[in-house]
Design a protein around this motif. Structure first.
Motif, mmCIF file in Angstrom:
data_model
loop_
_atom_site.group_PDB
_atom_site.id
_atom_site.type_symbol
_atom_site.label_atom_id
_atom_site.label_comp_id
_atom_site.label_asym_id
_atom_site.label_seq_id
_atom_site.Cartn_x
_atom_site.Cartn_y
_atom_site.Cartn_z
ATOM 1 N N SER A 29 42.765 5.195 98.805
ATOM 2 C CA SER A 29 43.393 3.881 98.730
ATOM 3 C C SER A 29 44.085 3.629 100.055
ATOM 4 C CB SER A 29 44.370 3.806 97.563
ATOM 5 O OG SER A 29 45.378 4.754 97.745
ATOM 6 N N GLY A 30 44.121 2.405 100.476
ATOM 7 C CA GLY A 30 44.619 2.066 101.794
ATOM 8 C C GLY A 30 46.113 2.260 101.976
ATOM 9 N N GLY A 31 46.956 2.204 100.918
ATOM 10 C CA GLY A 31 48.410 2.252 101.082
ATOM 11 C C GLY A 31 49.006 3.560 100.646
ATOM 12 N N GLY A 32 48.464 4.680 101.016
ATOM 13 C CA GLY A 32 48.956 5.981 100.591
ATOM 14 C C GLY A 32 50.403 6.236 100.974
ATOM 15 N N GLY A 33 50.793 5.878 102.187
ATOM 16 C CA GLY A 33 52.158 6.103 102.642
ATOM 17 C C GLY A 33 53.166 5.226 101.915
ATOM 18 N N ILE A 34 52.796 3.999 101.598
ATOM 19 C CA ILE A 34 53.694 3.057 100.911
ATOM 20 C C ILE A 34 53.932 3.508 99.468
ATOM 21 C CG2 ILE A 34 53.910 0.674 100.111
ATOM 22 C CD1 ILE A 34 54.073 0.538 102.992
ATOM 23 N N THR A 35 52.893 3.973 98.794
ATOM 24 C CA THR A 35 53.051 4.378 97.399
ATOM 25 C C THR A 35 53.946 5.598 97.265
ATOM 26 O OG1 THR A 35 50.998 5.659 97.503
ATOM 27 C CG2 THR A 35 50.859 3.408 96.651
ATOM 28 N N LEU A 36 53.978 6.445 98.248
ATOM 29 C CA LEU A 36 54.875 7.595 98.208
ATOM 30 C C LEU A 36 56.298 7.201 98.586
ATOM 31 C CD1 LEU A 36 52.650 10.353 99.849
ATOM 32 C CD2 LEU A 36 53.218 10.075 97.434
ATOM 33 N N LEU A 37 56.437 6.215 99.412
ATOM 34 C CA LEU A 37 57.741 5.801 99.902
ATOM 35 C C LEU A 37 58.480 4.895 98.909
ATOM 36 C CD1 LEU A 37 59.131 6.491 102.525
ATOM 37 C CD2 LEU A 37 58.405 4.295 103.442
ATOM 38 N N LEU A 38 57.746 4.150 98.089
ATOM 39 C CA LEU A 38 58.360 3.195 97.149
ATOM 40 C C LEU A 38 59.306 3.865 96.138
ATOM 41 C CD1 LEU A 38 58.531 0.225 96.401
ATOM 42 C CD2 LEU A 38 56.613 0.583 94.857
ATOM 43 N N PRO A 39 58.937 4.953 95.458
ATOM 44 C CA PRO A 39 59.891 5.597 94.540
ATOM 45 C C PRO A 39 61.137 6.125 95.257
ATOM 46 C CG PRO A 39 57.686 6.394 94.101
ATOM 47 C CD PRO A 39 57.606 5.566 95.346
ATOM 48 N N LEU A 40 60.948 6.624 96.459
ATOM 49 C CA LEU A 40 62.090 7.123 97.226
ATOM 50 C C LEU A 40 63.050 5.989 97.556
ATOM 51 C CD1 LEU A 40 63.388 9.541 98.638
ATOM 52 C CD2 LEU A 40 62.124 8.895 100.693
ATOM 53 N N ILE A 41 62.524 4.831 97.925
ATOM 54 C CA ILE A 41 63.356 3.664 98.216
ATOM 55 C C ILE A 41 64.098 3.204 96.961
ATOM 56 C CG2 ILE A 41 63.284 1.225 98.882
ATOM 57 C CD1 ILE A 41 60.984 1.962 100.793
ATOM 58 N N LEU A 42 63.425 3.211 95.825
ATOM 59 C CA LEU A 42 64.081 2.810 94.571
ATOM 60 C C LEU A 42 65.217 3.761 94.194
ATOM 61 C CD1 LEU A 42 61.002 1.725 92.419
ATOM 62 C CD2 LEU A 42 62.760 0.259 93.422
ATOM 63 N N ILE A 43 65.008 5.049 94.361
ATOM 64 C CA ILE A 43 66.048 6.030 94.024
ATOM 65 C C ILE A 43 67.256 5.864 94.935
ATOM 66 C CG2 ILE A 43 66.594 8.498 94.053
ATOM 67 C CD1 ILE A 43 63.716 8.974 93.044
ATOM 68 N N VAL A 44 67.010 5.708 96.231
ATOM 69 C CA VAL A 44 68.111 5.515 97.176
ATOM 70 C C VAL A 44 68.866 4.227 96.852
ATOM 71 C CG1 VAL A 44 68.652 5.043 99.600
ATOM 72 C CG2 VAL A 44 67.077 6.884 99.009
ATOM 73 N N GLY A 45 68.152 3.164 96.490
ATOM 74 C CA GLY A 45 68.799 1.899 96.122
ATOM 75 C C GLY A 45 69.667 2.039 94.887
ATOM 76 N N MET A 46 69.199 2.762 93.861
ATOM 77 C CA MET A 46 69.996 2.963 92.645
ATOM 78 C C MET A 46 71.259 3.751 92.954
ATOM 79 S SD MET A 46 67.008 3.586 89.754
ATOM 80 C CE MET A 46 67.922 4.913 89.105
ATOM 81 N N ILE A 47 71.147 4.793 93.760
ATOM 82 C CA ILE A 47 72.324 5.590 94.119
ATOM 83 C C ILE A 47 73.328 4.746 94.885
ATOM 84 C CG2 ILE A 47 73.102 7.525 95.553
ATOM 85 C CD1 ILE A 47 70.471 8.954 94.770
ATOM 86 N N TRP A 48 72.841 3.892 95.778
ATOM 87 C CA TRP A 48 73.738 3.039 96.561
ATOM 88 C C TRP A 48 74.489 2.062 95.657
ATOM 89 C CZ3 TRP A 48 73.802 -2.271 97.764
ATOM 90 C CH2 TRP A 48 74.726 -2.612 98.763
ATOM 91 N N PHE A 49 73.781 1.424 94.690
ATOM 92 C CA PHE A 49 74.453 0.483 93.791
ATOM 93 C C PHE A 49 75.474 1.177 92.893
ATOM 94 C CE2 PHE A 49 70.883 -2.526 94.556
ATOM 95 C CZ PHE A 49 71.654 -3.603 94.962
ATOM 96 N N MET A 50 75.141 2.395 92.419
ATOM 97 C CA MET A 50 76.091 3.114 91.565
ATOM 98 C C MET A 50 77.331 3.518 92.351
ATOM 99 S SD MET A 50 73.717 5.345 88.919
ATOM 100 C CE MET A 50 73.405 6.591 90.107
ATOM 101 N N SER A 51 77.154 3.983 93.560
ATOM 102 C CA SER A 51 78.323 4.372 94.354
ATOM 103 C C SER A 51 79.149 3.152 94.722
ATOM 104 C CB SER A 51 77.891 5.133 95.603
ATOM 105 O OG SER A 51 77.198 4.286 96.493
ATOM 106 N N ARG A 52 78.506 2.027 94.909
ATOM 107 C CA ARG A 52 79.224 0.785 95.230
ATOM 108 C C ARG A 52 80.125 0.365 94.060
ATOM 109 N NH1 ARG A 52 76.560 -4.985 95.576
ATOM 110 N NH2 ARG A 52 78.322 -6.153 96.358
ATOM 111 N N SER A 53 79.598 0.453 92.814
ATOM 112 C CA SER A 53 80.420 0.078 91.651
ATOM 113 C C SER A 53 81.580 1.059 91.464
ATOM 114 C CB SER A 53 79.574 0.000 90.390
ATOM 115 O OG SER A 53 79.082 1.266 90.044
ATOM 116 N N GLN A 54 81.346 2.354 91.733
ATOM 117 C CA GLN A 54 82.423 3.325 91.631
ATOM 118 C C GLN A 54 83.481 3.077 92.695
ATOM 119 O OE1 GLN A 54 80.564 7.147 91.864
ATOM 120 N NE2 GLN A 54 79.988 7.167 89.696
#
Length: 149
Positions: free
Chosen positions: A11-36
């Motif tokens: 598939s043409g987007g191999g690097g993007i598909t691996l990077l997307l879950p990592l970006i989502l996890i980092v985003g969730m951690i950032w929002f949780m730390s922001r609320s704390q």
């Protein structure tokens, strides 16, 4: 029949598909730390604004009136003449003062002012066989209905 081994198409987007879950996890951690961070700042503002006469609730649920504020401790009066020291970080929230205007703005419920009088429980007497005496037996109370408060 001749079988030809051909490489599988990737598939043409191999690097993007691996990077997307990592970006989502980092985003969730950032929002949780922001609320704390916001909660900690709100707590710090609450503690900094404490002054004698303020009614507060501690994180353990103790209600008291602030008597004295030191650098590290807050002295609360939890009952008449009973003073207890708490660490400032243990102050959970400030209870807002009730004003006479707020009480005057509430609608008057006439039904709540009337006192409901329930009939006293009646007692039946039952003959005890063989003894000739009577035994008092309580009559069970009916379960509450939807109209009772």
């Amino acid at each position: 029949m001749v079988l030809i081994a051909a490489p599988m198409a990737s598939s043409g987007g191999g690097g993007i598909t691996l990077l997307l879950p990592l970006i989502l996890i980092v985003g969730m951690i950032w929002f949780m730390s922001r609320s704390q961070r916001k909660q900690r700042q709100k707590q710090a503002d609450t503690v900094a604004a404490l002054q004698p006469g303020t009614k507060v609730i501690t994180t353990s649920g103790q209600v008291g009136i602030v008597e004295e504020v030191d650098d590290e401790y807050v002295t609360l009066e939890i009952s008449d003449g009973v003073l207890v020291q708490f660490v400032k970080a243990a102050i959970g929230r400030v209870i807002p003062e009730e004003t006479d205007d707020a009480v005057a703005d509430e609608p008057v419920d006439e039904a709540a002012d009337q006192i409901a009088v329930e009939p006293a429980e009646t007692k039946d007497t039952v003959d005890v066989p063989g003894t000739g005496t009577e035994k008092v037996q309580d009559k069970g109370k009916l379960p509450p209905t939807h109209s009772e408060n």
